[in-house]
Scaffold this motif. Structure first.
Motif, short mmCIF file in Angstrom:
data_model
loop_
_atom_site.label_atom_id
_atom_site.label_comp_id
_atom_site.label_asym_id
_atom_site.label_seq_id
_atom_site.Cartn_x
_atom_site.Cartn_y
_atom_site.Cartn_z
N ASP A 21 82.51 26.08 59.36
CA ASP A 21 82.18 26.01 57.80
C ASP A 21 83.02 25.19 57.02
OD1 ASP A 21 84.67 27.33 57.61
OD2 ASP A 21 83.47 29.30 57.84
N THR A 22 83.08 25.09 55.60
CA THR A 22 83.61 24.45 54.70
C THR A 22 85.03 24.59 54.70
OG1 THR A 22 82.84 25.43 53.07
CG2 THR A 22 81.59 23.54 53.52
N ILE A 25 86.65 22.95 57.71
CA ILE A 25 86.53 21.37 57.47
C ILE A 25 87.78 21.05 56.47
CG2 ILE A 25 85.41 19.44 56.50
CD1 ILE A 25 82.76 21.13 57.47
N GLY A 79 78.94 22.51 58.21
CA GLY A 79 79.15 22.60 56.81
C GLY A 79 78.71 23.97 56.01
N ALA A 87 84.91 19.40 51.00
CA ALA A 87 84.65 19.25 52.57
C ALA A 87 84.11 17.94 52.80
CB ALA A 87 83.76 20.49 52.93
N VAL A 88 83.49 17.31 51.80
CA VAL A 88 82.79 16.04 52.07
C VAL A 88 83.95 15.11 51.84
CG1 VAL A 88 81.10 14.26 51.36
CG2 VAL A 88 80.35 16.46 51.61
N PHE A 104 72.76 21.05 59.06
CA PHE A 104 73.69 21.04 58.33
C PHE A 104 73.36 22.30 57.15
CE2 PHE A 104 73.21 16.96 59.91
CZ PHE A 104 74.57 16.64 60.36
N PHE A 108 76.19 21.32 51.49
CA PHE A 108 76.96 20.37 52.38
C PHE A 108 76.24 18.95 52.48
CE2 PHE A 108 78.18 18.02 56.20
CZ PHE A 108 79.27 17.62 55.98
N ALA A 112 77.11 15.42 50.73
CA ALA A 112 77.32 14.32 51.66
C ALA A 112 76.43 13.30 51.04
CB ALA A 112 76.94 14.67 53.03
#
Length: 205
Positions: A21-22, A25, A79, A87-88, A104, A108, A112
């Motif tokens: 998950d974010t 990340i 994500g 996160a991105v 994904f 997210f 992205a």
């Protein structure tokens, strides 16, 4: 400004974990940091460390030479979780240009695309085959050809289509965000408004 992306060829690093998950990340506590300093330093901060907070040498991104890779291979539902765009940012600031995985998190995936990170959906069996190949041949390179909309895998693993929304693809190819892309149509927009005012003059009253 978004960095233009046409074709990226690089070694690929396989990141383990279904439903990454974010927060894995980039942990939420780092989102208050100044992005000007780069979020790449926080990428996978907690899961790349052991229970004592020390760098875990067995984590893929901690291995010698791994930081040079610009393509990641991830597992299913990468994500997912909160909608944090950070996160991105963490991936992009680290130098990651493309992420390959079976699926994904929806938010997210869209984040992205808006930030020039190319998320490539690849069937699970092909991801597993690639992960196995990279275990045996870690120096093997993968190519993400956005212009040709093709993912070129090493060895006998073949070429696979990349399915991305046409508008998002054009933005990333040109290194433009949505507003910048809109400005490229200013001549047409101006002509439209001129014709519209000529045929609907009452709008100017």
């Amino acid at each position: 400004m978004m960095k233009a992306f046409t074709r990226e060829t690089s070694t690929a690093i396989a990141i383990p974990g279904v439903n990454c998950d974010t927060d894995q990340i980039i942990p939420g506590r780092f989102l208050k940091a100044d992005r000007a300093q780069g979020y790449g330093q926080f990428l996978f901060h907690d899961i790349r460390r052991d229970e004592h907070g020390e760098i875990d040498p067995s984590f893929p991104l901690n291995r010698p030479g791994a930081d040079a890779a610009t393509i990641l291979l991830v597992e299913d539902n990468f994500g997912c979780g909160s909608s944090r765009e950070g996160a991105v940012y963490a991936l992009v600031d680290h130098g990651v240009r493309a992420v390959i995985g079976p699926s994904f998190g929806d938010i997210f995936f869209n984040n992205a695309l808006k930030n020039g990170l190319v998320p490539v959906r690849l069937a699970a069996e092909h991801c597993e085959a690639l992960a196995d190949y990279l275990t045996r041949f870690p120096a093997a390179e993968v190519s993400v050809d956005l212009e040709a909309a093709e993912l070129v895998l090493p060895g006998h693993l073949g070429i696979h289509p990349i399915a991305i929304d046409h508008f998002a693809r054009d933005c990333i190819l040109g290194g433009l965000d949505e507003i910048e892309m809109t400005f490229t149509f200013m001549e047409q927009i101006t002509a439209f408004e001129k014709d519209r005012m000529a045929s609907h003059s009452w709008l100017d009253r």
